[in-house]
Enzyme design. Structure first.
Site, PDB file in Angstrom:
ATOM      1  N   CYS A   1      15.666 -11.144   9.156  1.00 23.53           N
ATOM      2  CA  CYS A   1      16.555  -9.836   8.466  1.00 23.53           C
ATOM      3  C   CYS A   1      15.870 -10.025   7.113  1.00 23.53           C
ATOM      4  O   CYS A   1      16.095 -10.860   6.256  1.00 23.53           O
ATOM      5  CB  CYS A   1      17.979 -10.046   8.555  1.00 23.53           C
ATOM      6  N   VAL A   2      15.106  -8.977   6.870  1.00 24.11           N
ATOM      7  CA  VAL A   2      14.698  -8.820   5.485  1.00 24.11           C
ATOM      8  C   VAL A   2      14.818  -7.317   4.561  1.00 24.11           C
ATOM      9  O   VAL A   2      15.113  -6.662   5.404  1.00 24.11           O
ATOM     10  CB  VAL A   2      13.120  -9.179   5.587  1.00 24.11           C
TER      11      VAL A   2
END
Length: 123
Positions: free
Chosen positions: A103-104
């Site tokens: 998750c960025v």
């Protein structure tokens, strides 16, 4: 390769497909919080858009003969990491088997979306 397409997920907004099954694995394109019936964002907040993203992914999984319990990898993109906790609340309702995940935060997403998620799953 088997092309995956369903009217229950948004049509592609560029030169790509909704997904493919290759060697028993489903690879989806990133899903935004677009309502497939209208093509508009499902709402302006992270919860509304995240719920729609998950519904879109579930539609693609169903079209491939799969379901959320068979997701092995998710890649999540947020336009603001301040939305991480709220996104996780929605995500956790759908992916209870806890697939591997990245998750960025990204600078921007298509159509000014707040979240985009792509998955790999057993088909």
């Amino acid at each position: 390769m088997k092309l995956i397409h369903t009217e229950f997920a948004p049509a592609a907004i560029g030169p790509y497909s909704q997904g493919y099954v290759v060697n028993g694995l489903l690879f989806t394109s990133g899903q935004l919080g677009l309502d497939p019936a209208t093509g508009a964002m499902a709402g302006e907040d992270i919860v509304s858009q995240s719920e729609q993203v998950m519904k879109n992914l579930c539609a693609l999984l169903a079209a491939a003969g799969s379901d959320p319990s068979r997701v092995v990898k998710a890649t999540c993109f947020l336009s603001d990491m301040g939305n991480f906790a709220a996104f996780n609340e929605v995500y956790g309702k759908y992916f209870t088997e806890k697939p591997a995940r990245s998750c960025v935060a990204v600078k921007t997403l298509p159509k000014d979306g707040l979240v985009e998620v792509e998955i790999i799953a057993e088909a």
